[in-house]
Design a protein around this motif. Structure first.
Motif, PDB file in Angstrom:
ATOM      1  N   SER A   1       0.900  -1.264  -0.072  1.00  0.00           N
ATOM      2  CA  SER A   1       0.151   0.100  -0.142  1.00  0.00           C
ATOM      3  C   SER A   1       0.856   1.122   0.059  1.00  0.00           C
ATOM      4  O   SER A   1       2.132   1.082   0.085  1.00  0.00           O
ATOM      5  CB  SER A   1      -0.976   0.071   1.028  1.00  0.00           C
ATOM      6  OG  SER A   1      -0.170   0.220   2.352  1.00  0.00           O
ATOM      7  N   ASP A   2       0.200   2.355   0.224  1.00  0.00           N
ATOM      8  CA  ASP A   2       1.183   3.600   0.050  1.00  0.00           C
ATOM      9  C   ASP A   2       2.026   3.591   1.333  1.00  0.00           C
ATOM     10  O   ASP A   2       3.177   4.396   1.111  1.00  0.00           O
ATOM     11  CB  ASP A   2       0.171   4.756  -0.077  1.00  0.00           C
ATOM     12  CG  ASP A   2      -0.936   4.663   1.028  1.00  0.00           C
ATOM     13  OD1 ASP A   2      -1.113   3.881   1.861  1.00  0.00           O
ATOM     14  OD2 ASP A   2      -1.499   5.972   1.337  1.00  0.00           O
TER      15      ASP A   2
ATOM     16  N   VAL B   1       5.157   2.252   0.095  1.00  0.00           N
ATOM     17  CA  VAL B   1       5.841   3.352  -0.849  1.00  0.00           C
ATOM     18  C   VAL B   1       6.534   4.284  -0.097  1.00  0.00           C
ATOM     19  O   VAL B   1       7.589   4.585  -0.305  1.00  0.00           O
ATOM     20  CB  VAL B   1       4.583   3.880  -1.749  1.00  0.00           C
ATOM     21  CG1 VAL B   1       5.408   4.778  -2.701  1.00  0.00           C
ATOM     22  CG2 VAL B   1       4.276   2.672  -2.690  1.00  0.00           C
ATOM     23  N   GLU B   2       6.132   4.836   0.881  1.00  0.00           N
ATOM     24  CA  GLU B   2       6.753   5.636   1.778  1.00  0.00           C
ATOM     25  C   GLU B   2       7.849   5.299   2.450  1.00  0.00           C
ATOM     26  O   GLU B   2       8.860   5.778   2.535  1.00  0.00           O
ATOM     27  CB  GLU B   2       5.579   6.240   2.821  1.00  0.00           C
ATOM     28  CG  GLU B   2       4.601   7.021   2.362  1.00  0.00           C
ATOM     29  CD  GLU B   2       5.050   8.389   1.608  1.00  0.00           C
ATOM     30  OE1 GLU B   2       6.044   8.879   1.997  1.00  0.00           O
ATOM     31  OE2 GLU B   2       4.483   8.584   0.496  1.00  0.00           O
TER      32      GLU B   2
ATOM     33  N   GLU C   1      -2.672   0.676  -6.131  1.00  0.00           N
ATOM     34  CA  GLU C   1      -2.537   0.670  -4.741  1.00  0.00           C
ATOM     35  C   GLU C   1      -1.038   1.073  -4.567  1.00  0.00           C
ATOM     36  O   GLU C   1      -0.881   1.426  -3.563  1.00  0.00           O
ATOM     37  CB  GLU C   1      -2.875  -0.813  -3.875  1.00  0.00           C
ATOM     38  CG  GLU C   1      -4.249  -1.118  -3.931  1.00  0.00           C
ATOM     39  CD  GLU C   1      -4.684  -2.317  -3.521  1.00  0.00           C
ATOM     40  OE1 GLU C   1      -5.952  -2.426  -3.256  1.00  0.00           O
ATOM     41  OE2 GLU C   1      -4.190  -3.044  -3.165  1.00  0.00           O
ATOM     42  N   VAL C   2      -0.268   0.789  -5.548  1.00  0.00           N
ATOM     43  CA  VAL C   2       1.336   1.154  -5.394  1.00  0.00           C
ATOM     44  C   VAL C   2       1.786   2.104  -6.399  1.00  0.00           C
ATOM     45  O   VAL C   2       2.446   2.866  -6.231  1.00  0.00           O
ATOM     46  CB  VAL C   2       2.189  -0.275  -5.290  1.00  0.00           C
ATOM     47  CG1 VAL C   2       3.418   0.105  -5.463  1.00  0.00           C
ATOM     48  CG2 VAL C   2       1.821  -1.085  -3.893  1.00  0.00           C
TER      49      VAL C   2
ATOM     50  N   PRO D   1       0.184   5.825  -5.746  1.00  0.00           N
ATOM     51  CA  PRO D   1       0.946   6.522  -5.043  1.00  0.00           C
ATOM     52  C   PRO D   1       2.230   7.027  -5.177  1.00  0.00           C
ATOM     53  O   PRO D   1       2.872   7.945  -4.870  1.00  0.00           O
ATOM     54  CB  PRO D   1       0.762   5.798  -3.435  1.00  0.00           C
ATOM     55  CG  PRO D   1       0.355   4.343  -3.916  1.00  0.00           C
ATOM     56  CD  PRO D   1      -0.209   4.662  -5.249  1.00  0.00           C
TER      57      PRO D   1
ATOM     58  N   SER E   1       3.807  10.848  -5.729  1.00  0.00           N
ATOM     59  CA  SER E   1       4.359  11.198  -4.754  1.00  0.00           C
ATOM     60  C   SER E   1       5.259  12.604  -4.952  1.00  0.00           C
ATOM     61  O   SER E   1       5.701  12.658  -6.325  1.00  0.00           O
ATOM     62  CB  SER E   1       5.371  10.236  -4.432  1.00  0.00           C
ATOM     63  OG  SER E   1       6.311  10.528  -3.293  1.00  0.00           O
TER      64      SER E   1
END
Lengths: 509, 127
Positions: free
Chosen positions: A47-48, A51-52, A217-218, A221, A225
């Motif tokens: 999920s995000d 990614v973060e 979902e990936v 984001p 970003s």
């Protein structure tokens, strides 16, 4: 011979900050192999938050990595190439299970090209340099290429490892850290490759991060970003536009590779003599079946000069009929499985579109039944893989099968009278990625490729992808280039230092 | 004169997936893609997530979701009725149904001469 199916892990997570980690939410999705349609492992449904995490790692690593001397980065890229080469057969088998493509292609094309790609960028980064200009005797302009920092890269599923290498090698060579999102159809081979790279401990933590999961979902984001300086995307036009829209929110740089409907043009002189060049031309026409047609530059339109159309068509159809569709791990197989069920269905829908519009099926036009592949370890033939017979339609260029990328082993054949009409039909498409021109005529050899609106024109060859040749689109096929050292500039920005060696004030204030 | 035949229709399976997505995401939109990989497949987004341009045309509503396509692509599609269905699968794009393990796909059939004569021109999607 049938190569062994590699035994793979039951689950794959993400690769972040130099470690294999589970997704933050702990969710996974089922991953089937197109070879038999059966789920063989689970892959992180990130999920995000993941990614973060990856972006945190990449940002933490970027200052140090950007200062690593080019000589050292080159050594690292060469080491990655060596690791890939030492494990070439294993990775080829994994890539085949991941994607469904025949083992002879992964062994002889995908993996050797991955190796060469890393070596190429290891080489060019050593020879690269900025510039210096003396503007007057006391004033100097220096131009220093600097990395962008952290980039996002979205990889397609048609060449899982090779397309990853196309993006990762230049990004790292240019001194960037990257967050990579593999395609959800082909998530495994990159993780097996990373496992080998990780074991060798050649890359600093956080320089290369991989986040698995679904596009919405990936991918979304990541593209949206404000912590990436550039996003590189390979895919289709609607998602390409969407990625650009997201990128516009943060003025993020983008490069796009969005496919094509590449003409493969055969002039009458190819038939002037029998022998190897005639044979090469026929092989060139059959190249649409390479990689099951799942290539952005698939020569999915055959344009043949009227004067040789009958003989040429007959010979090409004969050749295509002899193509072996079969078990992708069998070294004799020429066409393997389509990469996913939805592609498999989409291609069948295009068979209907072609027939509805009145295109004639010269060969194929149906699924390949009876490709029995032992499924997921139980030894029983599954007969569930996604196999399609190589197909040639005959019709005219306004038909949808001549205008839309089918992404299957399907090409559409039409004829032209002369050079002008060949160019007109070639350019009557929304896209402009690849093209092929086949002739023995010295004038056509130069003029026709120049007149075709496409970024890559193969002349008397097709489907070669050396690292030293720039690849990218005209028109709706996108912009920016991959391969070639010019690619480095898509991953760098120019620092201009304007230096005065003059001790005297300017005298303005 | 009988009304214009729909340019785009949904199967019951597609309607069920649309309902499921709408419950989670709110109003939806579709944009027909072209090009490689997942190209030539319809993309489903939250309404407004995809910025439409003057280069897009509106084909009609698909189970109450507006359906769009790039005008230049539509020129090759305008003589066919599109049926949106779902298949098991996994497209690599940002289309919202992908996490459900299904993919919207498009089937096409030629309009009859009578239907074609009754078709109304498509509207530009944005001004």
């Amino acid at each position: 011979m049938i190569y062994d199916r590699p035994s793979l892990q039951d689950t794959y997570g993400n690769y972040i900050d130099g470690a294999f980690v589970e997704p933050v939410d702990g969710e996974y999705f089922d991953n089937p192999s197109p070879i038999d349609g059966e789920t063989y492992c689970q892959v992180a449904r990130s999920s995000d938050a993941d990614v973060e995490r990856a972006l945190d790692a990449a940002h933490a690593a970027k200052a140090d990595w950007g200062r690593v001397p080019a000589s050292e980065r080159a050594q690292i890229l060469n080491a990655i190439a060596d690791i890939t080469e030492e494990n070439l057969e294993y990775l080829a088998r994994v890539d085949t299970v991941d994607n469904g493509k025949p083992i002879r292609e992964t062994l002889n094309a995908d993996l050797p090209l991955v190796v060469d790609h890393f070596r190429y960028f290891a080489g060019v980064i050593r020879a690269e340099e900025g510039s210096m200009a003396e503007l007057d005797s006391d004033t100097v302009a220096m131009h220093v290429p600097e990395p962008l920092g952290v980039v996002g890269q979205i990889i397609p599923w048609n060449f899982p490892l090779l397309m990853a290498a196309w993006k990762i090698a230049p990004a790292l060579a240019a001194g960037n850290c990257t967050v990579v999102k593999p395609a959800e159809q082909t998530p495994v081979s990159i993780m097996e490759w990373l496992r080998l790279v990780d074991e060798a401990d050649v890359l600093p933590d956080g320089v290369l991060n991989v986040v698995q999961g679904y596009g919405p979902e990936v991918g979304k984001p990541l593209a949206q970003s404000d912590r990436i300086a550039k996003v590189a995307f390979t895919g289709e036009t609607t998602t390409g536009r969407l990625v650009m829209q997201y990128a516009s929110e943060n003025l993020t740089r983008v490069t796009m590779e969005l496919g094509g409907k590449s003409p493969n043009v055969f002039f009458e002189s190819v038939q002037n003599a029998d022998g190897s060049f005639w044979d090469k031309a026929l092989e060139g026409a059959a190249m649409f079946a390479l990689n099951q047609g799942e290539v952005c530059t698939c020569p999915s339109r055959i344009l043949v000069q009227e004067s040789i159309a009958d003989a040429f068509t007959e010979a090409v159809v004969e050749r295509v009929k002899n193509i072996t569709v079969g078990h992708p791990l069998d070294s004799e197989t020429q066409v393997g499985a389509q990469a996913s069920n939805d592609q498999y269905k989409k291609i069948q829908n295009y068979f209907e579109v072609g027939r509805e519009e009145g295109a004639e099926v010269l060969t194929g036009g149906e699924v390949a039944e009876g490709v029995a592949v032992a499924a997921g370890g139980d030894g029983e033939p599954a007969d569930k893989g996604y196999y399609i017979k190589p197909t040639i339609f005959r019709g005219h260029n306004k038909m949808r099968v001549f205008q839309e990328e089918i992404f299957g082993p399907v090409t559409s054949l039409t004829t032209f009278k002369d050079v002008d009409e060949a160019i007109e039909i070639s350019n009557d498409t929304l896209y402009g990625l690849g093209a092929g021109v086949w002739t023995r005529d010295a004038h056509e050899l130069y003029r026709v490729p120049r007149a075709i609106e496409a970024g890559r024109v193969w002349v008397n060859c097709y489907h070669l992808y050396p690292a030293h040749a720039a690849f990218g689109g005209y028109k709706k096929s996108g912009f920016g280039r991959e391969n070639h050292k010019m690619m480095l500039d898509h991953y760098r920005q120019t620092k201009n230092m304007l230096v005065s060696y003059d001790e005297e004030p300017m005298g303005f204030f | 004169m009988p009304s214009s035949p729909p340019r785009v229709v949904a199967t019951d399976d597609a309607k069920a997936v649309i309902d499921q997505l709408r419950e989670r995401h709110g109003p939806l939109m579709f944009h027909q893609s072209g090009g490689c990989c997942d190209g030539s497949a319809p993309m489903c987004y939250e309404q407004g997530d995809f910025r439409l341009g003057t280069s897009d045309v509106y084909l009609g509503d698909l189970h109450d979701c507006p359906f769009y396509m790039a005008r230049d692509q539509f020129e090759y599609w305008e003589h066919m009725q599109l049926t949106i269905d779902v298949e098991e699968g996994r497209g690599a794009s940002f289309s919202l149904e992908i996490p459900l393990g299904v993919r919207f796909v498009v089937r096409s059939r030629l309009f009859s001469d009578d239907e074609y004569a009754r078709l109304e021109p498509v509207e530009q999607a944005a001004s």
